[in-house]
Motif scaffolding. Structure first.
Motif, PDB file in Angstrom:
ATOM      1  N   ALA A   1     -10.582  19.656   3.634  1.00 15.05           N
ATOM      2  CA  ALA A   1     -11.852  19.625   2.538  1.00 15.05           C
ATOM      3  C   ALA A   1     -11.531  19.353   1.066  1.00 15.05           C
ATOM      4  O   ALA A   1     -12.161  18.515   0.337  1.00 15.05           O
ATOM      5  N   ARG A   2     -10.160  19.846   0.547  1.00 12.22           N
ATOM      6  CA  ARG A   2      -9.859  19.579  -0.660  1.00 12.22           C
ATOM      7  C   ARG A   2      -9.471  17.735  -0.781  1.00 12.22           C
ATOM      8  O   ARG A   2      -9.586  17.467  -1.664  1.00 12.22           O
ATOM      9  N   TYR A   3      -8.637  17.697   0.216  1.00 10.96           N
ATOM     10  CA  TYR A   3      -8.455  16.083   0.233  1.00 10.96           C
ATOM     11  C   TYR A   3      -9.647  15.289   0.210  1.00 10.96           C
ATOM     12  O   TYR A   3      -9.736  14.178  -0.633  1.00 10.96           O
ATOM     13  N   ALA A   4     -10.830  15.709   0.707  1.00 12.52           N
ATOM     14  CA  ALA A   4     -12.260  15.042   0.823  1.00 12.52           C
ATOM     15  C   ALA A   4     -12.661  14.921  -0.295  1.00 12.52           C
ATOM     16  O   ALA A   4     -13.005  13.827  -0.868  1.00 12.52           O
ATOM     17  N   TYR A   5     -12.509  16.107  -1.184  1.00 13.14           N
ATOM     18  CA  TYR A   5     -13.281  16.041  -2.408  1.00 13.14           C
ATOM     19  C   TYR A   5     -12.417  15.290  -3.467  1.00 13.14           C
ATOM     20  O   TYR A   5     -13.049  14.439  -4.253  1.00 13.14           O
ATOM     21  N   ALA A   6     -11.088  15.122  -3.195  1.00 19.25           N
ATOM     22  CA  ALA A   6     -10.273  14.372  -4.236  1.00 19.25           C
ATOM     23  C   ALA A   6     -10.258  12.875  -3.937  1.00 19.25           C
ATOM     24  O   ALA A   6     -10.030  12.210  -4.743  1.00 19.25           O
ATOM     25  N   ASN A   7     -10.806  12.473  -2.736  1.00 22.97           N
ATOM     26  CA  ASN A   7     -10.445  11.193  -2.449  1.00 22.97           C
ATOM     27  C   ASN A   7     -12.063  10.539  -1.939  1.00 22.97           C
ATOM     28  O   ASN A   7     -11.812   9.591  -1.267  1.00 22.97           O
ATOM     29  N   THR A   8     -12.931  10.912  -2.540  1.00 20.43           N
ATOM     30  CA  THR A   8     -14.449  10.557  -2.354  1.00 20.43           C
ATOM     31  C   THR A   8     -15.089  10.648  -3.575  1.00 20.43           C
ATOM     32  O   THR A   8     -14.981  11.569  -4.253  1.00 20.43           O
ATOM     33  N   PRO A   9     -15.953   9.753  -3.928  1.00 19.12           N
ATOM     34  CA  PRO A   9     -16.892   9.645  -5.170  1.00 19.12           C
ATOM     35  C   PRO A   9     -17.716  10.964  -5.151  1.00 19.12           C
ATOM     36  O   PRO A   9     -18.233  11.530  -3.997  1.00 19.12           O
ATOM     37  N   ASP A  10     -18.241  11.448  -6.168  1.00 12.94           N
ATOM     38  CA  ASP A  10     -19.002  12.539  -6.593  1.00 12.94           C
ATOM     39  C   ASP A  10     -20.345  12.112  -5.619  1.00 12.94           C
ATOM     40  O   ASP A  10     -21.250  13.077  -5.389  1.00 12.94           O
ATOM     41  N   THR A  11     -20.708  11.012  -5.618  1.00 14.27           N
ATOM     42  CA  THR A  11     -21.990  10.624  -4.931  1.00 14.27           C
ATOM     43  C   THR A  11     -21.996  10.592  -3.392  1.00 14.27           C
ATOM     44  O   THR A  11     -22.950  10.500  -2.536  1.00 14.27           O
ATOM     45  N   ASP A  12     -20.559  10.826  -2.792  1.00 12.81           N
ATOM     46  CA  ASP A  12     -20.807  11.271  -1.289  1.00 12.81           C
ATOM     47  C   ASP A  12     -21.433  12.168  -0.767  1.00 12.81           C
ATOM     48  O   ASP A  12     -21.173  13.552  -1.315  1.00 12.81           O
ATOM     49  N   SER A  13     -22.288  12.159   0.383  1.00 10.30           N
ATOM     50  CA  SER A  13     -23.199  12.821   0.720  1.00 10.30           C
ATOM     51  C   SER A  13     -22.969  13.226   2.158  1.00 10.30           C
ATOM     52  O   SER A  13     -23.647  14.009   2.678  1.00 10.30           O
ATOM     53  N   LYS A  14     -21.906  12.612   2.622  1.00  9.10           N
ATOM     54  CA  LYS A  14     -21.550  12.880   4.257  1.00  9.10           C
ATOM     55  C   LYS A  14     -20.487  13.711   4.328  1.00  9.10           C
ATOM     56  O   LYS A  14     -20.624  14.729   5.091  1.00  9.10           O
TER      57      LYS A  14
ATOM     58  N   LEU B   1       0.620  -1.231   0.088  1.00 13.56           N
ATOM     59  CA  LEU B   1      -0.096   0.027  -0.019  1.00 13.56           C
ATOM     60  C   LEU B   1       0.807   1.316   0.068  1.00 13.56           C
ATOM     61  O   LEU B   1       0.851   2.190   0.852  1.00 13.56           O
ATOM     62  N   PRO B   2       1.471   1.481  -1.134  1.00 15.14           N
ATOM     63  CA  PRO B   2       2.718   2.784  -1.094  1.00 15.14           C
ATOM     64  C   PRO B   2       1.919   3.914  -1.066  1.00 15.14           C
ATOM     65  O   PRO B   2       2.744   4.943  -0.335  1.00 15.14           O
ATOM     66  N   ASP B   3       0.568   4.232  -1.221  1.00 13.43           N
ATOM     67  CA  ASP B   3       0.029   5.508  -1.080  1.00 13.43           C
ATOM     68  C   ASP B   3      -0.704   5.838   0.189  1.00 13.43           C
ATOM     69  O   ASP B   3      -1.297   6.932   0.345  1.00 13.43           O
ATOM     70  N   GLU B   4      -0.704   4.751   1.060  1.00 11.24           N
ATOM     71  CA  GLU B   4      -1.361   4.883   2.224  1.00 11.24           C
ATOM     72  C   GLU B   4      -0.454   5.375   3.367  1.00 11.24           C
ATOM     73  O   GLU B   4       0.835   5.485   3.359  1.00 11.24           O
ATOM     74  N   GLU B   5      -0.805   6.255   4.361  1.00  9.58           N
ATOM     75  CA  GLU B   5      -0.196   6.947   5.339  1.00  9.58           C
ATOM     76  C   GLU B   5      -0.105   5.723   6.470  1.00  9.58           C
ATOM     77  O   GLU B   5      -0.953   5.092   6.939  1.00  9.58           O
ATOM     78  N   PRO B   6       1.112   5.355   6.937  1.00 11.63           N
ATOM     79  CA  PRO B   6       1.291   4.280   8.226  1.00 11.63           C
ATOM     80  C   PRO B   6       0.446   4.776   9.325  1.00 11.63           C
ATOM     81  O   PRO B   6      -0.259   3.774   9.979  1.00 11.63           O
ATOM     82  N   GLU B   7       0.381   5.967   9.717  1.00 12.53           N
ATOM     83  CA  GLU B   7      -0.671   6.320  10.687  1.00 12.53           C
ATOM     84  C   GLU B   7      -1.964   6.147  10.566  1.00 12.53           C
ATOM     85  O   GLU B   7      -2.677   5.579  11.590  1.00 12.53           O
ATOM     86  N   VAL B   8      -2.430   6.357   9.467  1.00 11.75           N
ATOM     87  CA  VAL B   8      -3.814   6.034   8.925  1.00 11.75           C
ATOM     88  C   VAL B   8      -4.092   4.616   8.913  1.00 11.75           C
ATOM     89  O   VAL B   8      -5.228   4.124   9.636  1.00 11.75           O
ATOM     90  N   PHE B   9      -3.420   3.859   8.469  1.00 22.91           N
ATOM     91  CA  PHE B   9      -3.256   2.469   8.171  1.00 22.91           C
ATOM     92  C   PHE B   9      -3.362   1.569   9.683  1.00 22.91           C
ATOM     93  O   PHE B   9      -4.014   0.714  10.131  1.00 22.91           O
TER      94      PHE B   9
ATOM     95  N   ILE C   1      -8.609   9.055   7.425  1.00 20.86           N
ATOM     96  CA  ILE C   1      -9.269   7.382   7.770  1.00 20.86           C
ATOM     97  C   ILE C   1     -10.529   7.310   7.117  1.00 20.86           C
ATOM     98  O   ILE C   1     -10.748   6.297   6.504  1.00 20.86           O
ATOM     99  N   TYR C   2     -11.521   8.429   7.102  1.00 18.55           N
ATOM    100  CA  TYR C   2     -12.625   8.232   6.224  1.00 18.55           C
ATOM    101  C   TYR C   2     -12.690   7.724   4.948  1.00 18.55           C
ATOM    102  O   TYR C   2     -13.004   6.927   4.297  1.00 18.55           O
ATOM    103  N   CYS C   3     -11.626   8.501   4.371  1.00 23.22           N
ATOM    104  CA  CYS C   3     -11.617   8.405   2.802  1.00 23.22           C
ATOM    105  C   CYS C   3     -10.905   6.933   2.640  1.00 23.22           C
ATOM    106  O   CYS C   3     -10.923   6.322   1.571  1.00 23.22           O
ATOM    107  N   SER C   4      -9.868   6.568   3.397  1.00 15.46           N
ATOM    108  CA  SER C   4      -9.306   5.250   3.166  1.00 15.46           C
ATOM    109  C   SER C   4     -10.364   4.102   3.634  1.00 15.46           C
ATOM    110  O   SER C   4     -10.399   3.012   2.887  1.00 15.46           O
ATOM    111  N   ALA C   5     -11.072   4.118   4.392  1.00 14.84           N
ATOM    112  CA  ALA C   5     -12.317   3.181   4.757  1.00 14.84           C
ATOM    113  C   ALA C   5     -13.219   3.121   3.740  1.00 14.84           C
ATOM    114  O   ALA C   5     -13.797   2.282   3.339  1.00 14.84           O
ATOM    115  N   ASP C   6     -13.311   4.512   2.957  1.00 13.33           N
ATOM    116  CA  ASP C   6     -14.188   4.353   1.647  1.00 13.33           C
ATOM    117  C   ASP C   6     -13.548   3.628   0.509  1.00 13.33           C
ATOM    118  O   ASP C   6     -14.265   2.571   0.197  1.00 13.33           O
ATOM    119  N   LYS C   7     -12.137   3.767   0.306  1.00 12.69           N
ATOM    120  CA  LYS C   7     -11.701   2.894  -0.596  1.00 12.69           C
ATOM    121  C   LYS C   7     -11.542   1.532  -0.056  1.00 12.69           C
ATOM    122  O   LYS C   7     -11.738   0.631  -0.998  1.00 12.69           O
TER     123      LYS C   7
END
Length: 282
Positions: free
Chosen positions: A205-218, A107-115, A170-176
């Motif tokens: 906020a920018r990161y959330a938009y870049a890493n969630t689908p357009d259908t994300d409503s939360k 998982l090269p793109d994941e942050e160790p602290e998040v994982f 963490i939310y964005c990784s959990a979504d993935k």
């Protein structure tokens, strides 16, 4: 060791007023996490550390999976049956045609602290700082885990070369990884954070938009509501001015629409005739 600090520009404003203890600044219904589900997850998580045992909850042998995480290639180990709670990891492991003793995921793109927090959740049903239910107030609060009474709310993230809200990452990784309940926990937790720099809010906020689908409503709605609610801070922020000047993201159009809807709601409330309790207009 993964929380290298990022000092924001001097012009950046910060939120000085903490939110009320136990109240989420996101939408309470959508951000809610079931107390019953959370407690049942905690009861199920009898293995406290990845790699500490190779026996799963059905008393059968569960292979150990090696995970190589981040640019620094941090090594984690976890039981296969624990990882398979995630549809993402289940699919990866099912596609690996190799000996059970040599299973490995990169998982090269994941942050160790998040994982690390994700693994903690998979084993224990929550991650640090834990959600604590205040029975007296019937509210959720974050446990206080250090000497200052606060837990670190941000992490350094290599993708933005700066600070992000940990719960957003963490939310964005959990979504993935397809871990829906973890998304609800992370959303509730970030709604309980306070004292976050305006620059960190915008970066998150920018990161959330870049890493969630357009259908994300939360998560997206959480940030739109947060910025509108804290508009007095953001309208004086040099960081916000620069962000809007640069533009280029869906965030600002959504923010414009949300602001328009907010103004429309206020206008409708003001223009609507007041009705007395008897039901007859004045």
């Amino acid at each position: 060791m993964f929380s290298r600090r990022f000092e924001p520009p001097q012009t950046t404003k910060s939120f000085s007023k903490p939110s009320r203890s136990g109240r989420s600044s996101s939408f309470s219904k959508e951000a809610g996490v079931s107390k019953k589900r959370l407690e049942s997850r905690r009861r199920a998580g009898t293995v406290s550390n990845a790699g500490s045992s190779d026996i799963n909850f059905d008393n059968t042998v569960s292979p150990i999976v090696t995970l190589v995480v981040g640019q620094e290639q941090r090594i984690f180990a976890a039981h296969e049956h624990i990882l398979c709670a995630s549809p993402f990891f289940k699919a990866v492991l099912q596609n690996q045609m190799m000996d059970s003793q040599t299973k490995k995921i990169s998982l090269p793109d994941e942050e160790p602290e998040v994982f690390s927090s994700i693994l903690e959740y998979l084993y224990k049903g929550d991650y640090t700082p834990r959600l604590i239910h205040n029975k007296k107030r019937n509210t959720w609060e974050l446990e206080q885990s250090d000497e200052s009474g606060r837990s670190e709310a941000t992490i350094f993230h290599h993708s933005v070369e700066g600070e992000l809200l940990k719960d957003t990452a963490i939310y964005c990784s959990a979504d993935k990884y397809g871990i829906e309940e973890l998304k609800r926990v992370a959303l509730r937790k970030q709604g309980l954070q306070s004292g976050i720099q305006a620059s960190t809010i915008l970066a998150s906020a920018r990161y959330a938009y870049a890493n969630t689908p357009d259908t994300d409503s939360k998560l997206r709605a959480h940030y739109l509501a947060l910025i509108i609610r804290s508009r007095n801070t953001f309208k004086r922020s040099g960081t916000m001015q620069l962000e809007m000047f640069n533009g280029g993201t869906q965030l600002f159009f959504d923010l414009f629409v949300a602001l328009c809807n907010h103004v429309d709601d206020i206008s409708s409330a003001v223009s609507s005739p007041r009705t007395p309790r008897s039901g007859r207009p004045f």
